[in-house]
Design a protein around this motif. Structure first.
Motif, PDB file in Angstrom:
ATOM      1  N   UNK A 137      -7.687  -0.547  12.462  1.00  0.00           N
ATOM      2  CA  UNK A 137      -6.986  -0.605  13.747  1.00  0.00           C
ATOM      3  C   UNK A 137      -5.830   0.398  13.696  1.00  0.00           C
ATOM      4  N   UNK A 138      -5.788   1.347  14.634  1.00  0.00           N
ATOM      5  CA  UNK A 138      -4.689   2.316  14.637  1.00  0.00           C
ATOM      6  C   UNK A 138      -3.343   1.614  14.835  1.00  0.00           C
ATOM      7  N   UNK A 139      -2.343   2.002  14.052  1.00  0.00           N
ATOM      8  CA  UNK A 139      -1.019   1.382  14.155  1.00  0.00           C
ATOM      9  C   UNK A 139      -0.408   1.576  15.544  1.00  0.00           C
ATOM     10  N   UNK A 140      -0.775   2.625  16.233  1.00  0.00           N
ATOM     11  CA  UNK A 140      -0.280   2.839  17.589  1.00  0.00           C
ATOM     12  C   UNK A 140      -0.754   1.782  18.572  1.00  0.00           C
ATOM     13  N   UNK A 167      -3.847  -9.710  13.311  1.00  0.00           N
ATOM     14  CA  UNK A 167      -3.355  -8.492  13.947  1.00  0.00           C
ATOM     15  C   UNK A 167      -3.532  -8.634  15.451  1.00  0.00           C
ATOM     16  N   UNK A 168      -2.440  -8.511  16.188  1.00  0.00           N
ATOM     17  CA  UNK A 168      -2.491  -8.486  17.655  1.00  0.00           C
ATOM     18  C   UNK A 168      -2.408  -7.023  18.072  1.00  0.00           C
ATOM     19  N   UNK A 169      -3.343  -6.608  18.932  1.00  0.00           N
ATOM     20  CA  UNK A 169      -3.384  -5.194  19.286  1.00  0.00           C
ATOM     21  C   UNK A 169      -3.969  -4.992  20.683  1.00  0.00           C
ATOM     22  N   UNK A 170      -3.719  -3.808  21.227  1.00  0.00           N
ATOM     23  CA  UNK A 170      -4.227  -3.443  22.554  1.00  0.00           C
ATOM     24  C   UNK A 170      -5.123  -2.220  22.422  1.00  0.00           C
ATOM     25  N   UNK A 179      -1.089   1.466   6.363  1.00  0.00           N
ATOM     26  CA  UNK A 179      -0.389   2.745   6.267  1.00  0.00           C
ATOM     27  C   UNK A 179       0.349   2.993   7.572  1.00  0.00           C
ATOM     28  N   UNK A 180       1.010   4.132   7.680  1.00  0.00           N
ATOM     29  CA  UNK A 180       1.664   4.497   8.946  1.00  0.00           C
ATOM     30  C   UNK A 180       0.639   4.708  10.060  1.00  0.00           C
ATOM     31  N   UNK A 181      -0.604   5.057   9.683  1.00  0.00           N
ATOM     32  CA  UNK A 181      -1.635   5.374  10.665  1.00  0.00           C
ATOM     33  C   UNK A 181      -2.505   4.197  11.068  1.00  0.00           C
ATOM     34  N   UNK A 182      -2.748   3.252  10.126  1.00  0.00           N
ATOM     35  CA  UNK A 182      -3.726   2.209  10.417  1.00  0.00           C
ATOM     36  C   UNK A 182      -3.511   0.979   9.553  1.00  0.00           C
ATOM     37  N   UNK A 183      -4.112  -0.113  10.012  1.00  0.00           N
ATOM     38  CA  UNK A 183      -4.215  -1.325   9.199  1.00  0.00           C
ATOM     39  C   UNK A 183      -5.712  -1.599   9.055  1.00  0.00           C
ATOM     40  N   UNK A 184      -6.143  -1.873   7.814  1.00  0.00           N
ATOM     41  CA  UNK A 184      -7.553  -2.093   7.530  1.00  0.00           C
ATOM     42  C   UNK A 184      -7.760  -3.548   7.130  1.00  0.00           C
ATOM     43  N   UNK A 185      -8.580  -4.250   7.907  1.00  0.00           N
ATOM     44  CA  UNK A 185      -8.843  -5.674   7.723  1.00  0.00           C
ATOM     45  C   UNK A 185     -10.298  -5.846   7.286  1.00  0.00           C
TER      46      UNK A 185
END
Length: 83
Positions: free
Chosen positions: A71-74, A12-15, A47-53
């Motif tokens: 991690x919040x999907x936003x 997961x790449x995220x900011x 989900x639409x709200x988050x990804x759980x790793x």
């Protein structure tokens, strides 16, 4: 035995926000930016709200997991399946 069998390994790449609490010149703050991260682990839920790793799963200990990050999907910029 756990009902979850984690098979998909993802990256997961995220900011995220990035702050400081020290006195500094406004010119130095102009170079301040968001923080960029990569998290790798087993996909437990998306989900639409988050990804759980989940970071680890034990075949012993009833298949329990060790370490997780939601991690919040936003904040997510990319999800890549590794395996």
């Amino acid at each position: 035995m756990s009902k979850f069998h984690l098979r998909n390994i993802i990256e997961v790449t995220w900011v995220d926000s990035n702050g400081t609490s020290k006195w500094d010149s406004l010119e130095n703050y102009r170079n301040h930016s968001v923080a960029h991260y990569k998290t790798v682990g087993y996909l437990l839920k998306k989900t639409k709200k988050e990804v759980l790793v989940v970071f680890s799963q034990s075949p012993a200990n009833n298949g329990d997991g060790n370490g997780a990050m939601a991690i919040p999907m936003g904040c997510v910029t990319k999800i890549k399946r590794i395996k």
